[in-house]
Enzyme design. Structure first.
Site, PDB file in Angstrom:
ATOM      1  N   SER A 111       0.799  -1.229   0.000  1.00 19.61           N
ATOM      2  CA  SER A 111       0.000   0.000   0.000  1.00 19.61           C
ATOM      3  C   SER A 111       0.831   1.279   0.000  1.00 19.61           C
ATOM      4  O   SER A 111       0.300   2.357  -0.242  1.00 19.61           O
ATOM      5  CB  SER A 111      -0.969   0.022   1.185  1.00 19.61           C
ATOM      6  OG  SER A 111      -0.280   0.156   2.404  1.00 19.61           O
ATOM      7  N   LYS A 142       1.092   4.148   7.111  1.00 22.20           N
ATOM      8  CA  LYS A 142       0.364   5.008   6.181  1.00 22.20           C
ATOM      9  C   LYS A 142       0.817   6.449   6.358  1.00 22.20           C
ATOM     10  O   LYS A 142       1.442   6.808   7.352  1.00 22.20           O
ATOM     11  CB  LYS A 142      -1.150   4.955   6.435  1.00 22.20           C
ATOM     12  CG  LYS A 142      -1.795   3.597   6.238  1.00 22.20           C
ATOM     13  CD  LYS A 142      -1.916   3.229   4.788  1.00 22.20           C
ATOM     14  CE  LYS A 142      -2.646   1.921   4.587  1.00 22.20           C
ATOM     15  NZ  LYS A 142      -1.872   0.737   4.889  1.00 22.20           N
TER      16      LYS A 142
END
Length: 149
Positions: free
Chosen positions: A65, A102
Protein backbone atom coordinates in the site's frame (compact mmCIF):
# COMPACT_ATOMS: atom_id res chain seq x y z
CA UNK A 1 -2.46 -6.30 0.37
CA UNK A 2 -2.42 -3.29 2.69
CA UNK A 3 0.91 -2.46 4.30
CA UNK A 4 1.37 -3.68 7.85
CA UNK A 5 4.44 -3.72 10.05
CA UNK A 6 6.09 -6.32 12.23
CA UNK A 7 8.47 -5.36 15.04
CA UNK A 8 12.12 -6.17 14.29
CA UNK A 9 14.01 -4.54 17.14
CA UNK A 10 15.08 -1.47 19.05
CA UNK A 11 17.98 0.71 17.98
CA UNK A 12 20.70 -0.29 20.44
CA UNK A 13 23.31 2.47 20.89
CA UNK A 14 25.66 0.01 22.59
CA UNK A 15 25.63 -2.58 19.79
CA UNK A 16 28.91 -3.11 17.97
CA UNK A 17 29.00 -1.12 14.75
CA UNK A 18 31.26 -1.56 11.81
CA UNK A 19 32.41 1.54 10.01
CA UNK A 20 31.92 1.16 6.29
CA UNK A 21 33.83 2.92 3.52
CA UNK A 22 32.12 5.98 2.09
CA UNK A 23 33.00 7.85 -1.06
CA UNK A 24 32.27 11.52 -0.52
CA UNK A 25 31.84 12.29 -4.20
CA UNK A 26 28.37 12.07 -5.71
CA UNK A 27 27.32 8.93 -7.56
CA UNK A 28 26.08 9.91 -10.99
CA UNK A 29 23.32 8.05 -12.76
CA UNK A 30 24.96 8.99 -16.08
CA UNK A 31 28.57 8.47 -17.12
CA UNK A 32 31.07 7.82 -14.30
CA UNK A 33 34.05 10.06 -13.71
CA UNK A 34 37.34 8.21 -13.04
CA UNK A 35 38.61 11.25 -11.10
CA UNK A 36 36.02 10.56 -8.39
CA UNK A 37 37.34 7.05 -7.72
CA UNK A 38 38.70 7.61 -4.22
CA UNK A 39 37.77 6.83 -0.64
CA UNK A 40 37.44 9.85 1.64
CA UNK A 41 35.94 8.74 4.92
CA UNK A 42 34.06 6.02 6.75
CA UNK A 43 30.36 5.89 7.48
CA UNK A 44 28.57 4.44 10.48
CA UNK A 45 25.21 3.64 8.89
CA UNK A 46 23.54 3.29 12.30
CA UNK A 47 24.47 6.82 13.37
CA UNK A 48 23.33 8.09 9.96
CA UNK A 49 19.77 6.70 10.22
CA UNK A 50 19.31 6.68 14.02
CA UNK A 51 19.28 10.20 15.45
CA UNK A 52 17.58 9.36 18.77
CA UNK A 53 18.57 5.80 19.80
CA UNK A 54 16.34 5.68 22.90
CA UNK A 55 13.27 6.53 20.78
CA UNK A 56 14.11 4.54 17.63
CA UNK A 57 13.13 1.04 16.58
CA UNK A 58 12.94 -0.98 13.39
CA UNK A 59 9.95 -2.67 11.74
CA UNK A 60 9.60 -4.86 8.68
CA UNK A 61 7.04 -3.67 6.10
CA UNK A 62 4.53 -6.18 4.78
CA UNK A 63 2.31 -5.39 1.79
CA UNK A 64 2.13 -2.96 -1.11
CA UNK A 65 0.00 0.00 0.00
CA UNK A 66 2.97 2.41 0.30
CA UNK A 67 4.87 1.63 -2.91
CA UNK A 68 4.30 5.17 -4.19
CA UNK A 69 6.50 6.42 -1.34
CA UNK A 70 9.21 3.83 -2.03
CA UNK A 71 8.18 1.39 0.73
CA UNK A 72 8.04 -2.18 -0.57
CA UNK A 73 7.12 -5.53 0.97
CA UNK A 74 10.03 -6.70 3.14
CA UNK A 75 11.66 -3.29 3.56
CA UNK A 76 13.20 -2.35 6.89
CA UNK A 77 11.71 0.87 8.29
CA UNK A 78 13.46 3.10 10.82
CA UNK A 79 10.83 4.58 13.16
CA UNK A 80 11.34 7.45 15.61
CA UNK A 81 8.81 7.63 18.48
CA UNK A 82 9.98 11.11 19.53
CA UNK A 83 8.79 12.83 16.34
CA UNK A 84 5.32 14.32 16.16
CA UNK A 85 2.83 12.67 13.82
CA UNK A 86 2.01 15.57 11.50
CA UNK A 87 -0.03 15.56 8.28
CA UNK A 88 2.17 14.48 5.38
CA UNK A 89 4.41 12.25 7.52
CA UNK A 90 4.48 8.48 7.14
CA UNK A 91 3.66 6.87 10.46
CA UNK A 92 3.37 3.48 12.11
CA UNK A 93 0.00 3.41 13.84
CA UNK A 94 -2.16 0.82 15.58
CA UNK A 95 -5.74 1.12 14.35
CA UNK A 96 -8.26 -1.02 16.21
CA UNK A 97 -5.32 -3.08 17.48
CA UNK A 98 -3.68 -3.71 14.09
CA UNK A 99 -0.37 -2.09 13.09
CA UNK A 100 -0.24 -0.33 9.76
CA UNK A 101 2.06 2.08 7.91
CA UNK A 102 0.36 5.01 6.18
CA UNK A 103 0.69 8.72 5.49
CA UNK A 104 -1.19 10.92 7.94
CA UNK A 105 -3.64 13.26 6.20
CA UNK A 106 -6.11 15.86 7.42
CA UNK A 107 -9.06 17.12 5.39
CA UNK A 108 -10.88 19.88 7.25
CA UNK A 109 -11.31 18.62 10.81
CA UNK A 110 -11.13 14.92 9.84
CA UNK A 111 -7.97 12.82 10.08
CA UNK A 112 -7.24 10.03 7.61
CA UNK A 113 -4.57 7.46 6.91
CA UNK A 114 -3.65 7.55 3.26
CA UNK A 115 -1.96 4.83 1.22
CA UNK A 116 0.37 5.78 -1.62
CA UNK A 117 -1.03 3.01 -3.83
CA UNK A 118 -4.24 4.06 -5.63
CA UNK A 119 -5.69 0.57 -5.07
CA UNK A 120 -6.36 1.52 -1.43
CA UNK A 121 -8.89 4.03 -0.12
CA UNK A 122 -8.11 6.47 2.70
CA UNK A 123 -8.93 5.20 6.20
CA UNK A 124 -10.86 7.68 8.35
CA UNK A 125 -9.74 7.65 11.99
CA UNK A 126 -12.98 9.13 13.38
CA UNK A 127 -14.50 6.73 15.90
CA UNK A 128 -11.62 4.25 15.71
CA UNK A 129 -9.19 3.39 18.45
CA UNK A 130 -5.73 4.44 17.29
CA UNK A 131 -2.29 4.87 18.78
CA UNK A 132 0.70 6.31 16.90
CA UNK A 133 3.85 4.23 17.35
CA UNK A 134 6.17 6.67 15.59
CA UNK A 135 7.24 8.42 12.41
CA UNK A 136 9.09 6.55 9.66
CA UNK A 137 12.38 8.35 9.02
CA UNK A 138 14.22 5.96 6.69
CA UNK A 139 13.49 3.00 4.43
CA UNK A 140 16.08 0.33 3.67
CA UNK A 141 15.42 -2.14 0.87
CA UNK A 142 17.37 -4.40 -1.41
CA UNK A 143 17.27 -4.00 -5.15
CA UNK A 144 16.21 -6.93 -7.34
CA UNK A 145 19.06 -9.36 -7.92
CA UNK A 146 21.17 -7.99 -5.05
CA UNK A 147 20.34 -10.59 -2.42
CA UNK A 148 22.97 -13.29 -1.90
CA UNK A 149 21.47 -16.68 -1.09
Amino acid sequence: MSLTASFVGKADPLAGFQLLPMFTSAVRAGFPSPADDHLDTELDLHSYVVKRPAATYFVRAEGDSMIGDGIHHGDLLVVDRSLEALPGRIIVIAVDGELTVKKLDRIGQRTYLKASNPAYKPIPLDGRESHVWGVVTHVLHSLPGSMVS
